[in-house]
Design a protein around this motif. Structure first.
Motif, PDB file in Angstrom:
ATOM      1  N   ASP A   1       0.801  -1.229   0.000  1.00 34.33           N
ATOM      2  CA  ASP A   1       0.000   0.000   0.000  1.00 34.33           C
ATOM      3  C   ASP A   1       0.832   1.277   0.000  1.00 34.33           C
ATOM      4  OD1 ASP A   1      -2.321  -1.367  -0.196  1.00 34.33           O
ATOM      5  OD2 ASP A   1      -2.855  -1.248   1.920  1.00 34.33           O
ATOM      6  N   LEU A   2       2.122   1.172  -0.275  1.00 34.38           N
ATOM      7  CA  LEU A   2       2.891   2.375  -0.570  1.00 34.38           C
ATOM      8  C   LEU A   2       2.393   3.028  -1.849  1.00 34.38           C
ATOM      9  CD1 LEU A   2       6.443   0.982   0.219  1.00 34.38           C
ATOM     10  CD2 LEU A   2       5.267   2.794   1.495  1.00 34.38           C
TER      11      LEU A   2
ATOM     12  N   PHE B   1      -6.870   7.595  -3.985  1.00 37.39           N
ATOM     13  CA  PHE B   1      -6.044   8.398  -3.098  1.00 37.39           C
ATOM     14  C   PHE B   1      -5.320   7.485  -2.105  1.00 37.39           C
ATOM     15  CE2 PHE B   1      -9.374  11.290  -4.566  1.00 37.39           C
ATOM     16  CZ  PHE B   1      -8.605  12.353  -5.006  1.00 37.39           C
ATOM     17  N   SER B   2      -4.110   7.885  -1.744  1.00 33.78           N
ATOM     18  CA  SER B   2      -3.274   7.067  -0.869  1.00 33.78           C
ATOM     19  C   SER B   2      -3.981   6.786   0.455  1.00 33.78           C
ATOM     20  CB  SER B   2      -1.950   7.785  -0.613  1.00 33.78           C
ATOM     21  OG  SER B   2      -1.219   7.941  -1.812  1.00 33.78           O
ATOM     22  N   ILE B   3      -3.830   5.556   0.919  1.00 29.11           N
ATOM     23  CA  ILE B   3      -4.471   5.107   2.152  1.00 29.11           C
ATOM     24  C   ILE B   3      -3.620   5.532   3.351  1.00 29.11           C
ATOM     25  CG2 ILE B   3      -5.183   3.088   3.485  1.00 29.11           C
ATOM     26  CD1 ILE B   3      -5.669   1.666   0.787  1.00 29.11           C
TER      27      ILE B   3
ATOM     28  N   ASP C   1       3.822   9.571  -9.816  1.00 28.91           N
ATOM     29  CA  ASP C   1       2.477  10.137  -9.671  1.00 28.91           C
ATOM     30  C   ASP C   1       2.027  10.150  -8.211  1.00 28.91           C
ATOM     31  OD1 ASP C   1       2.340  10.523 -12.392  1.00 28.91           O
ATOM     32  OD2 ASP C   1       1.111   8.740 -12.779  1.00 28.91           O
ATOM     33  N   VAL C   2       2.251   9.045  -7.510  1.00 25.94           N
ATOM     34  CA  VAL C   2       1.839   8.975  -6.106  1.00 25.94           C
ATOM     35  C   VAL C   2       2.686   9.918  -5.262  1.00 25.94           C
ATOM     36  CG1 VAL C   2       1.597   7.486  -4.082  1.00 25.94           C
ATOM     37  CG2 VAL C   2       0.950   6.633  -6.339  1.00 25.94           C
TER      38      VAL C   2
ATOM     39  N   GLY D   1      -5.024  11.939   5.528  1.00 26.96           N
ATOM     40  CA  GLY D   1      -3.703  12.417   5.157  1.00 26.96           C
ATOM     41  C   GLY D   1      -3.428  13.809   5.682  1.00 26.96           C
ATOM     42  N   VAL D   2      -4.434  14.671   5.639  1.00 28.92           N
ATOM     43  CA  VAL D   2      -4.279  16.021   6.192  1.00 28.92           C
ATOM     44  C   VAL D   2      -3.959  15.945   7.679  1.00 28.92           C
ATOM     45  CG1 VAL D   2      -5.505  18.155   6.753  1.00 28.92           C
ATOM     46  CG2 VAL D   2      -5.717  17.158   4.461  1.00 28.92           C
ATOM     47  N   GLY D   3      -4.677  15.102   8.409  1.00 33.35           N
ATOM     48  CA  GLY D   3      -4.406  14.949   9.831  1.00 33.35           C
ATOM     49  C   GLY D   3      -2.990  14.488  10.097  1.00 33.35           C
ATOM     50  N   CYS D   4      -2.529  13.549   9.288  1.00 29.41           N
ATOM     51  CA  CYS D   4      -1.164  13.043   9.426  1.00 29.41           C
ATOM     52  C   CYS D   4      -0.147  14.137   9.163  1.00 29.41           C
ATOM     53  CB  CYS D   4      -0.964  11.879   8.466  1.00 29.41           C
ATOM     54  SG  CYS D   4       0.708  11.217   8.430  1.00 29.41           S
TER      55      CYS D   4
END
Length: 313
Positions: free
Chosen positions: A184-185, A191-193, A239-240, A288-291
């Motif tokens: 899951d990288l 959208f990235s998990i 891209d990721v 992701g924002v929280g991270c």
């Protein structure tokens, strides 16, 4: 890991398997939630399976497929990280295959596996049914940084990346075929998990994830097998990474404003969806924002430490 309960069976379908390089087979997830891409990599005397599917029943199908493909060759199993759809079927392989993982992932399985099992059981009856009877097993071989596995005429490299999507992320490279399995990288078409679940799990690191993807792209694989989504060329790594960099930049731009985190997340989510309207998994943007908000709170002071960690991974 969806937030809404699943109403469908997260079933692996070995009948859809296809060879992407010589003796490198992928059982694709076909866009089904909580079904990963699964690899079966062969050499002259051994076969390596990459990931198990969610729970024992899926793993039994994977094992049956791998055993038929192996035709008497020795079996190995590895998992890209400890999350349930990738590793919670390992018990099925216990008497049939040698199970190898990196030490950080082995620790994740021990310390976080039971909690994730309970969390995933709450994702609906089909998921709970798939996880029925899960038992955690101790890997047969645990390595620290890298492990070269000789399958006979083909050496496959298992490598711990260091903390990114999880503490125990591992990539699997088939050098002679130019194939990279990322777990899951990398995802394609979504959208990235971000498994950002404070206070229960805050191990995901956006800045480290970006560093890892840069190193993977520099290695120049021909084909990338993501955790979920279609097999792609090497461009998917860039891209990721570019998506994660944009998510980081837009979050950090707002981090020191008077806006509450919920408002920051809403603004950034709108921007990300505008950029990638076709991608699935929009709920992961706010995670992701929280991270990144948490990372930013000390990122300048911690920068040297992050760089050192990345260099040692």
């Amino acid at each position: 890991m969806p937030f809404e309960p699943l109403t469908h069976e997260p079933a692996v379908d070995p009948a859809q398997a296809r060879e992407i390089a010589r003796d490198v087979v992928v059982i694709p997830n076909l866009g089904v939630d909580l079904v990963p891409n699964i690899g079966v990599i062969g050499g002259s005397h051994s076969v390596l399976v990459v990931d198990t599917g969610l729970g024992p029943r899926n793993a039994e199908k994977v094992l049956a497929f791998a055993a038929e493909h192996a035709r008497g060759r020795r079996l190995y199993l590895t998992t890209t990280h400890f999350h349930p759809e990738h590793a919670f079927g390992a018990q099925v392989f216990a008497d049939e295959a040698t199970y190898l993982v990196n030490s950080a992932q082995a620790a994740d399985l021990v310390h976080k596996g039971p909690g994730y099992l309970e969390m995933f059981r709450g994702l609906g009856t089909p998921v709970a049914r798939a996880l029925d009877g899960v038992d955690f097993v101790t890997p047969d071989v645990v390595y620290d940084d890298e492990y070269d596995l000789d399958l006979g005429g083909r050496v496959v490299r298992l490598a711990a990346t260091g903390r990114a999507h999880s503490k125990g992320d591992q990539v699997v490279t088939v050098p002679d075929a130019g194939v990279l399995f990322t777990g899951d990288l990398v995802e394609t078409g979504q959208f990235s998990i971000f498994p950002w679940f404070p206070p229960y799990d805050t191990d995901v690191s956006g800045p480290r994830w970006i560093e890892v993807l840069g190193r993977l792209a520099a290695a120049g694989p021909d084909l990338v097998v993501p955790g979920h989504g279609d097999v792609s060329g090497r461009r998917i790594l860039t891209d990721v990474r570019e998506y994660l960099e944009l998510l980081r930049d837009e979050t950090w731009k707002r981090r020191d404003s008077a806006l509450p985190e919920e408002s920051i997340a809403a603004e950034v989510e709108a921007l990300m969806i505008e950029r990638h309207p076709e991608w699935e998994g929009r709920d992961w943007i706010a995670k992701g924002v929280g991270c990144f908000c948490a990372d930013h709170s000390g990122h300048e002071a911690a920068g040297t430490g992050e760089a050192a960690e990345g260099a040692s991974a």
